[in-house]
Design a protein around this motif. Structure first.
Motif, PDB file in Angstrom:
ATOM      1  N   MET A 196       0.810  -1.209   0.000  1.00 27.17           N
ATOM      2  CA  MET A 196       0.000   0.000   0.000  1.00 27.17           C
ATOM      3  C   MET A 196       0.844   1.259   0.000  1.00 27.17           C
ATOM      4  O   MET A 196       0.478   2.262  -0.591  1.00 27.17           O
ATOM      5  CB  MET A 196      -0.915  -0.017   1.240  1.00 27.17           C
ATOM      6  N   THR A 197       1.947   1.179   0.697  1.00 26.58           N
ATOM      7  CA  THR A 197       2.789   2.379   0.740  1.00 26.58           C
ATOM      8  C   THR A 197       3.276   2.726  -0.659  1.00 26.58           C
ATOM      9  O   THR A 197       3.307   3.892  -1.043  1.00 26.58           O
ATOM     10  CB  THR A 197       4.013   2.168   1.628  1.00 26.58           C
ATOM     11  N   SER A 198       3.639   1.686  -1.433  1.00 24.01           N
ATOM     12  CA  SER A 198       4.119   1.983  -2.777  1.00 24.01           C
ATOM     13  C   SER A 198       3.077   2.733  -3.557  1.00 24.01           C
ATOM     14  O   SER A 198       3.370   3.663  -4.302  1.00 24.01           O
ATOM     15  CB  SER A 198       4.436   0.690  -3.526  1.00 24.01           C
ATOM     16  N   LEU A 199       1.858   2.314  -3.364  1.00 20.29           N
ATOM     17  CA  LEU A 199       0.762   2.925  -4.097  1.00 20.29           C
ATOM     18  C   LEU A 199       0.676   4.407  -3.796  1.00 20.29           C
ATOM     19  O   LEU A 199       0.636   5.246  -4.689  1.00 20.29           O
ATOM     20  CB  LEU A 199      -0.536   2.222  -3.686  1.00 20.29           C
ATOM     21  N   ILE A 200       0.678   4.714  -2.492  1.00 21.56           N
ATOM     22  CA  ILE A 200       0.561   6.124  -2.133  1.00 21.56           C
ATOM     23  C   ILE A 200       1.780   6.885  -2.604  1.00 21.56           C
ATOM     24  O   ILE A 200       1.675   7.971  -3.163  1.00 21.56           O
ATOM     25  CB  ILE A 200       0.429   6.283  -0.606  1.00 21.56           C
ATOM     26  N   LEU A 201       2.938   6.269  -2.387  1.00 22.56           N
ATOM     27  CA  LEU A 201       4.157   6.973  -2.744  1.00 22.56           C
ATOM     28  C   LEU A 201       4.229   7.243  -4.227  1.00 22.56           C
ATOM     29  O   LEU A 201       4.762   8.260  -4.669  1.00 22.56           O
ATOM     30  CB  LEU A 201       5.381   6.161  -2.297  1.00 22.56           C
ATOM     31  N   ALA A 202       3.698   6.312  -5.027  1.00 20.83           N
ATOM     32  CA  ALA A 202       3.717   6.521  -6.471  1.00 20.83           C
ATOM     33  C   ALA A 202       3.004   7.811  -6.824  1.00 20.83           C
ATOM     34  O   ALA A 202       3.484   8.630  -7.611  1.00 20.83           O
ATOM     35  CB  ALA A 202       3.061   5.335  -7.184  1.00 20.83           C
TER      36      ALA A 202
ATOM     37  N   PRO B  48      -5.456  -1.096  -7.462  1.00 18.69           N
ATOM     38  CA  PRO B  48      -4.970  -1.511  -8.778  1.00 18.69           C
ATOM     39  C   PRO B  48      -5.236  -2.975  -9.044  1.00 18.69           C
ATOM     40  O   PRO B  48      -5.019  -3.826  -8.193  1.00 18.69           O
ATOM     41  CB  PRO B  48      -3.472  -1.233  -8.725  1.00 18.69           C
ATOM     42  N   ASP B  49      -5.743  -3.269 -10.227  1.00 14.95           N
ATOM     43  CA  ASP B  49      -5.813  -4.653 -10.670  1.00 14.95           C
ATOM     44  C   ASP B  49      -4.988  -4.747 -11.951  1.00 14.95           C
ATOM     45  O   ASP B  49      -4.505  -3.729 -12.434  1.00 14.95           O
ATOM     46  CB  ASP B  49      -7.277  -5.084 -10.871  1.00 14.95           C
ATOM     47  N   PRO B  50      -4.778  -5.936 -12.493  1.00 16.57           N
ATOM     48  CA  PRO B  50      -3.813  -6.037 -13.595  1.00 16.57           C
ATOM     49  C   PRO B  50      -4.028  -5.038 -14.725  1.00 16.57           C
ATOM     50  O   PRO B  50      -3.055  -4.456 -15.221  1.00 16.57           O
ATOM     51  CB  PRO B  50      -3.997  -7.476 -14.076  1.00 16.57           C
ATOM     52  N   LEU B  51      -5.265  -4.824 -15.116  1.00 19.85           N
ATOM     53  CA  LEU B  51      -5.472  -3.899 -16.231  1.00 19.85           C
ATOM     54  C   LEU B  51      -5.017  -2.493 -15.858  1.00 19.85           C
ATOM     55  O   LEU B  51      -4.305  -1.822 -16.598  1.00 19.85           O
ATOM     56  CB  LEU B  51      -6.952  -3.883 -16.613  1.00 19.85           C
ATOM     57  N   GLY B  52      -5.404  -2.065 -14.673  1.00 17.99           N
ATOM     58  CA  GLY B  52      -5.005  -0.735 -14.234  1.00 17.99           C
ATOM     59  C   GLY B  52      -3.497  -0.629 -14.089  1.00 17.99           C
ATOM     60  O   GLY B  52      -2.892   0.390 -14.412  1.00 17.99           O
TER      61      GLY B  52
ATOM     62  N   ARG C  65       6.808  -1.122  -8.287  1.00 19.34           N
ATOM     63  CA  ARG C  65       6.674  -1.964  -7.091  1.00 19.34           C
ATOM     64  C   ARG C  65       5.231  -2.369  -6.905  1.00 19.34           C
ATOM     65  O   ARG C  65       4.904  -3.533  -6.623  1.00 19.34           O
ATOM     66  CB  ARG C  65       7.181  -1.211  -5.866  1.00 19.34           C
ATOM     67  N   THR C  66       4.340  -1.381  -7.024  1.00 21.71           N
ATOM     68  CA  THR C  66       2.920  -1.694  -6.914  1.00 21.71           C
ATOM     69  C   THR C  66       2.517  -2.742  -7.938  1.00 21.71           C
ATOM     70  O   THR C  66       1.842  -3.721  -7.626  1.00 21.71           O
ATOM     71  CB  THR C  66       2.085  -0.428  -7.156  1.00 21.71           C
ATOM     72  N   GLY C  67       2.975  -2.499  -9.173  1.00 23.90           N
ATOM     73  CA  GLY C  67       2.588  -3.396 -10.245  1.00 23.90           C
ATOM     74  C   GLY C  67       3.055  -4.814  -9.998  1.00 23.90           C
ATOM     75  O   GLY C  67       2.308  -5.778 -10.180  1.00 23.90           O
ATOM     76  N   LEU C  68       4.305  -4.938  -9.583  1.00 21.14           N
ATOM     77  CA  LEU C  68       4.826  -6.287  -9.382  1.00 21.14           C
ATOM     78  C   LEU C  68       4.089  -6.987  -8.245  1.00 21.14           C
ATOM     79  O   LEU C  68       3.859  -8.194  -8.293  1.00 21.14           O
ATOM     80  CB  LEU C  68       6.327  -6.224  -9.114  1.00 21.14           C
ATOM     81  N   LEU C  69       3.722  -6.212  -7.228  1.00 24.59           N
ATOM     82  CA  LEU C  69       2.947  -6.816  -6.149  1.00 24.59           C
ATOM     83  C   LEU C  69       1.605  -7.319  -6.671  1.00 24.59           C
ATOM     84  O   LEU C  69       1.156  -8.411  -6.323  1.00 24.59           O
ATOM     85  CB  LEU C  69       2.708  -5.782  -5.051  1.00 24.59           C
ATOM     86  N   VAL C  70       0.971  -6.518  -7.497  1.00 21.88           N
ATOM     87  CA  VAL C  70      -0.339  -6.926  -8.024  1.00 21.88           C
ATOM     88  C   VAL C  70      -0.205  -8.153  -8.907  1.00 21.88           C
ATOM     89  O   VAL C  70      -0.996  -9.092  -8.831  1.00 21.88           O
ATOM     90  CB  VAL C  70      -0.988  -5.769  -8.811  1.00 21.88           C
ATOM     91  N   PHE C  71       0.828  -8.180  -9.749  1.00 25.16           N
ATOM     92  CA  PHE C  71       1.020  -9.348 -10.609  1.00 25.16           C
ATOM     93  C   PHE C  71       1.328 -10.579  -9.792  1.00 25.16           C
ATOM     94  O   PHE C  71       1.020 -11.698 -10.184  1.00 25.16           O
ATOM     95  CB  PHE C  71       2.143  -9.101 -11.615  1.00 25.16           C
ATOM     96  N   ALA C  72       1.974 -10.359  -8.633  1.00 26.58           N
ATOM     97  CA  ALA C  72       2.276 -11.515  -7.799  1.00 26.58           C
ATOM     98  C   ALA C  72       1.042 -12.017  -7.084  1.00 26.58           C
ATOM     99  O   ALA C  72       1.088 -13.040  -6.424  1.00 26.58           O
ATOM    100  CB  ALA C  72       3.363 -11.151  -6.801  1.00 26.58           C
ATOM    101  N   GLY C  73      -0.055 -11.292  -7.240  1.00 27.87           N
ATOM    102  CA  GLY C  73      -1.302 -11.807  -6.684  1.00 27.87           C
ATOM    103  C   GLY C  73      -1.764 -11.085  -5.435  1.00 27.87           C
ATOM    104  O   GLY C  73      -2.858 -11.329  -4.948  1.00 27.87           O
ATOM    105  N   LYS C  74      -0.922 -10.196  -4.929  1.00 26.75           N
ATOM    106  CA  LYS C  74      -1.357  -9.499  -3.726  1.00 26.75           C
ATOM    107  C   LYS C  74      -2.398  -8.459  -4.100  1.00 26.75           C
ATOM    108  O   LYS C  74      -2.371  -7.895  -5.173  1.00 26.75           O
ATOM    109  CB  LYS C  74      -0.167  -8.785  -3.075  1.00 26.75           C
ATOM    110  N   SER C  75      -3.272  -8.223  -3.168  1.00 28.54           N
ATOM    111  CA  SER C  75      -4.284  -7.224  -3.434  1.00 28.54           C
ATOM    112  C   SER C  75      -4.013  -6.031  -2.544  1.00 28.54           C
ATOM    113  O   SER C  75      -4.048  -6.128  -1.321  1.00 28.54           O
ATOM    114  CB  SER C  75      -5.654  -7.837  -3.137  1.00 28.54           C
TER     115      SER C  75
END
Lengths: 597, 483
Positions: B1-7, B72-76, B46-56
């Motif tokens: 989540m932090t990556s998301l905000i930081l992005a 974020p989901d894969p498309l986003g 970082r966010t993206g890789l987390l999402v691709f790894a399956g984390k929500s």
């Protein structure tokens, strides 16, 4: 970690078929490398040429060796890009125009291949690997269409009529060694594709899959290519254009052979064998011919036949080498052309025995094209080497000492010697190639040649007699044509494909211009109407801006506009009525289903 | 989540810092911009890789009944990663391009702001957040469109705002209706309107498409895009070829798959009608492009044509089609930006912007024209460029969806793309050497900043073409998410 290649797994393989092709490619490229050092001194910009040549070699090898369709497509596109630089090498107007033709036709060919791959993917679960035999499709319609798209895509590359328009321009605008490789190898890429296409189609023998139409298409386009190429070649005065049209014609032989085997299936294996053999032979002698014409270009800076002549005196070695090449392409016994043409002739005879009247016609046309080929090459050789030079130029040229005579032989002649020796060897020992290379290739492709070749011999009396008659007739036709000036006939615009194309394009441009005019007219009309409406609307609304006053009873409201007030009252009443009468104004019956979301 | 905000925050922090810089300190400002964009890139990856790894991961803020969420989901994530990666390249290019221009402070402020907002659009977790950031994007990019402050720029800006806001207005109506029908606006595992049916939903889809279609430059809502070419080239390249227009295309894909869902969208007759509009846009866009003389306008119409490839993939409603749409999003952006960058180099170093005057510039700018030629081959969609894979899967999707004529449309569009630019490239390399005025061949910081981004992007495009496995997992993730 995921594999980097994802959906694209490049793969290469070798089997008896592409072995032939890559040996041919290697041989030709080696010959051209011997040749081009001296030649490019005349053309200039040899570095760009050599880079393009090497890249094209890589691409061509990649196409031949590709294991799956996407790999083949990749190298096919690379081949288009790198060989484009051959075509525009001279950078003059004609070369650039030829380059446009070449680039667009090749790109369109590649796009059709993509269509073919997509439909093939729809027809089968997994894209079939090349060289894995016949395909049993799950969806026959998609498979048929994919075959058609592949046919068009590879046919463009192979110079199949009517997709051949780019060929005469491109092959004559490129420098001679490049033309030799273009005619010798690159169009064989198209032939290779068509052979693999036949393999995918199971040579029309798959039960439940009706692919005979492929054979018919190839037969028709094959014979058309043969005829059109030869007739156009007879009318040419530029040596390289003549050779380019002959490429179309000789590819017609190959396509015809493939058509026979697709049409007849297992019995038509002679057609396949003849086609494969002719691929090799044509590569050799067409390259030799182009190289020979190029040698003359280096010495004389001229490729127009009517401006050359009597060159056997000055350039005897080249003259002899060219003579061998001419013998090869006309099918004289002892050289390689005879072998493949005999095979193809046997195949066509077999077809005419089995098929109807149309097949008999096919056989006659086949022989006719042979006569035409001989005539055309007699004309080429005669005008170039034997005839008296055009007088005014001749005297000037003899006086002008700058022209090189052939005392210094160079890599150019060495290259031709290499090719001629190969041709002679193949011609004297045709059984070697047939039994050691072509038959295994056919077997890999799924056709067994044992029954067809039982009791087959290259040197039967009827064949030899037939070819000598053809040669004699050809020479006669040549002299008749030269004497009568028939070779100078210019066909009317509507008779040539290109003329038709130009006419059509002209009509289309006119139509397009008129359509655009109408579109602009309509737009102006709409815009004007809109402006008028907007104007009247604005004028109507402006009335609301005039302040007025309303007197109701004893009070006086000033500064309001009565009209606006009226409009608002009406809207409010309408809105209230609407909401009162239609609570479910969305007309969806789902409100009842929703439960406290 | 932090990556998301930081992005998102890195861009905003950058904005604040730039605003606070006293005076005109170019080096400091450029460094701040570079750092912000780089940090945004790092965190979004970082966010993206987390999402691709399956984390929500997600961020939810509830203000009363108003739920603001980033999820974020894969498309986003795909969209967000495209945006943040290309923002870095555009940033470097801007350093070169804007070097001698005025109002750089204003430019970079809104440049970074638009990055933040675009990431917001990409990572939005429900329709309301998406709408908010979508509206904000129009405002954030408006100052970039009118950057020159010339009368033409102001006119284009007005058109831009009018179109965008009208579309967004319709979008708001659509969102309200959706809330009314479903009560929930979050992008979850299943589509929002799951289980609903009825002909009225056609109108809802129409509203959504009109709303997002303005930014996605669907004809006839595309008129703002060619006018917006009056903006500086980096803006045209990034925003009007990638970020803004992708937010529209992304919005439509989101609507079809996350709001309506595959089955429902398939039932609606509007999907079929809209396919005709898409086909029209693809073909008419490129045909109009051929007639343009101004290079950037020609590129703009080509953009309009190619954006509808993505919509075509979405509306085939097949996994292959969606894969093709995502592939196309990724691959097309790299090459289109390259084409625009080259156009910018040409206009900066030679002062020319009309194709009819550009004969022979390839002699003076060979590297640029080679990149342009590679980009054009990519627009045609042939190997070894990466756009081939997008087209290939789009065609597979069309055939699988029973809409095989769409495959032919894509082929024809490829040929027309060739007709559009190949003559220009050939003319650029022929004729007299059209030496850029005053150019002495010396390469300064400016030339490097202008040339290296398109060069790297082209190399990346070719690598992606030869090794599509580089982006295949992302495509796979998106397809798996929805199918």
């Amino acid at each position: 970690m995921w594999p980097l290649t994802g959906p694209f797994v490049p793969g290469f393989f070798i089997d008896s078929l592409n072995l032939i092709f890559i040996i041919m490619a290697a041989l030709l490229w080696f010959a051209v490398s011997l040749y081009s050092y001296r030649y490019m001194k005349v053309e200039g910009r040899s570095r760009g040429f050599n880079i393009a040549s090497l890249l094209t070699l890589v691409a061509v090898m990649g196409v031949f060796l590709a294991r799956n369709l996407l790999t083949m497509l990749l190298f096919f596109e690379l081949m288009t890009i790198s060989s484009y630089f051959w075509v525009i090498h001279r950078r003059d107007k004609e070369a650039i125009r030829a380059g446009y033709f070449y680039l667009f036709f090749s790109i369109i060919g590649g796009l059709f291949l993509v269509l073919g791959i997509v439909f093939m993917g729809a027809a089968t679960d997994v894209l079939p690997a090349i060289g894995s035999g016949a395909v049993t499709p799950l969806n026959a319609r998609a498979f048929n269409w994919s075959m058609v798209f592949f046919l068009i895509g590879f046919g463009i590359k192979a110079g199949m009529v009517p997709l051949h328009l780019w060929l005469p321009h491109a092959h004559s605008a490129a420098p001679a060694p490049a033309s030799g490789l273009l005619s010798g190898l690159l169009i064989k890429v198209g032939a290779y594709g068509l052979i693999r296409l036949g393999e995918f189609a199971g040579w029309g023998m798959e039960a439940g899959v009706n692919l005979k139409f492929l054979g018919v298409i190839l037969l028709i386009t094959g014979i058309l290519s043969m005829l059109l190429g030869v007739v156009a070649a007879l009318l040419q005065s530029d040596a390289k254009r003549l050779l380019a049209y002959h490429s179309v014609s000789q590819m017609g032989y190959i396509i015809l052979g493939l058509g026979i085997s697709l049409y007849l299936g297992a019995e038509g294996v002679l057609g396949l064998l003849g086609a494969i053999y002719h691929v090799l032979n044509h590569a050799l002698f067409k390259a030799a011919l182009f190289l020979g014409v190029g040698i003359i270009y280096v010495y004389r800076k001229e490729t127009d036949l009517y401006k050359l002549g009597g060159l056997w005196r000055q350039y005897p070695v080249t003259a002899i080498l060219m003579f061998f090449a001419v013998l090869g392409i006309t099918g004289a016994p002892g050289l390689n052309g005879y072998a493949s043409k005999t095979l193809l002739h046997h195949a066509v005879s077999f077809l005419s025995d089995k098929g109807g009247l149309w097949a008999v016609w096919l056989e006659w046309l086949f022989s006719l094209v042979g006569v035409g080929t001989t005539a055309s090459f007699s004309k080429l050789y005669y005008l170039m080497f034997l005839a008296k030079p055009a007088e005014e130029d001749g005297i000037e040229r003899l006086v002008n000492k700058k022209f090189v005579t052939e005392r210094k032989l160079s890599g150019m002649q060495a290259a031709m010697v290499l090719l001629v020796i190969s041709m002679v060897l193949l011609g004297l020992f045709p059984q070697f190639f047939l039994y050691k290379m072509a038959v295994p290739a056919a077997e890999t492709l799924g056709l067994s040649a044992e029954t067809a070749l039982a009791g087959f011999s290259f040197w039967t009396f009827s064949d030899l007699a037939g070819i000598f008659i053809t040669l004699a007739l050809g020479v006669l036709v040549c002299f008749a044509g030269l004497k009568s000036g028939a070779f100078h006939w210019q066909p009317p615009q509507w008779l040539t494909l290109e003329g038709l194309g130009n006419l059509a394009f002209g009509e289309l441009s006119l139509f397009w211009g008129e359509a655009l005019e109408f579109y602009h007219f309509a737009c102006r009309g709409i815009a004007d109407t809109g402006k008028n409406l907007a104007g009247s609307l604005v004028r109507a609304l402006r009335r609301f801006e005039e302040p007025g006053s309303l007197t109701a009873g004893k009070s006086t409201f000033t500064g309001i506009s009565a009209d606006l007030f009226l409009v608002f009252m009406v809207l409010a009443i309408l809105l209230i009525l609407f909401t009162l009468t239609r609570p479910e104004f969305l007309d969806l019956s789902i409100l009842a289903n929703l439960s406290g979301n | 989540m932090t990556s998301l905000i930081l992005a998102l925050m890195s861009a905003l922090v950058g904005v604040l810092l730039i605003v606070l810089i006293p005076g005109e300190n170019k080096k400091l400002r450029n460094s701040i911009v570079f750092l912000s964009v780089l940090l945004a890139l790092v965190f979004s990856w970082r966010t993206g890789l987390l999402v691709f790894a399956g984390k929500s991961i997600g961020l939810k803020v509830e203000l009363g009944r108003f739920v603001w969420s980033l999820r974020p989901d894969p498309l986003g994530v795909v969209f967000g990663l495209i945006a943040s990666t290309l923002w870095l390249f555009t940033g470097v290019y801007s350093f070169g391009y804007m070097d001698n221009k005025e109002k750089q402070g204003s430019y970079y402020v809104f440049f970074l702001l638009a990055l933040c907002v675009t990431l917001g659009v990409a990572f939005a977790g429900n329709l309301v957040t998406l709408y908010l950031f979508y509206e904000f994007l129009s405002f954030a990019t408006y100052p970039l469109v009118i950057h020159e402050r010339s009368p033409e720029a102001m006119k284009s800006g007005k058109k831009y705002i009018l179109y965008s806001l009208s579309g967004a207005g319709l979008l708001l109506v659509a969102i309200v209706l959706t809330h009314h029908l479903a009560g929930n606006l979050a992008f979850g595992a299943g589509p929002i309107l799951e289980g609903l049916s009825g002909p009225g939903l056609n109108w809802l889809l129409l509203l959504f498409v009109l709303g997002f279609g303005v930014k996605a430059a669907v004809m006839p809502l595309h008129h703002w895009l060619p006018s917006a070419m009056v903006a500086p080239t980096p803006v045209s390249a990034l925003l009007h070829a990638v970020a803004v227009v992708y937010s529209g295309a992304y919005g439509i894909v989101r609507v079809v798959y996350s709001v309506f869902g595959r089955e429902l969208a398939g039932e609606l007759v509007f999907s079929k009608i809209f396919l005709y509009v898409i086909v029209f846009t693809i073909l008419a866009g490129i045909i109009v492009a051929i007639r343009q003389d101004h290079l950037k306008r020609r590129l703009a119409y080509q953009t309009i044509s190619h954006l509808s490839y993505i919509l075509l993939g979405a509306f085939t409603l097949t996994p292959w089609g969606l894969a093709g749409a995502v592939f196309h999003m990724i691959s097309y952006s790299t090459l289109k930006i390259t084409l625009f960058f080259c156009a910018g180099i040409i206009s900066e170093l030679t002062g020319k912007s009309s194709i009819s005057k550009m004969k022979g510039i390839g002699r003076g700018l060979p590297g640029t024209m080679v990149l342009f030629a590679t980009g054009t081959l990519g627009m045609i969609g042939i190997l070894p460029l990466n756009t081939f894979w997008g087209k290939y899967y789009l065609m597979k999707g069309s055939v699988a969806g029973g809409m095989w004529p769409l495959a032919l449309v894509l082929i024809i569009s490829g040929i027309l793309n060739g007709v559009c630019f190949i003559p220009f490239i050939i003319k650029a390399f022929s004729g007299e050497k059209n030496q850029p005025a005053g150019k002495t061949g010396k390469r300064g910081y400016r030339e490097y900043a202008l040339f290296i981004p398109p060069l790297v992007l082209t190399i990346a495009a070719i690598s992606m073409g030869l090794l599509p496995g580089m982006v295949w997992p992302a495509v796979q993730a998106v397809v798996d998410w929805f199918f």
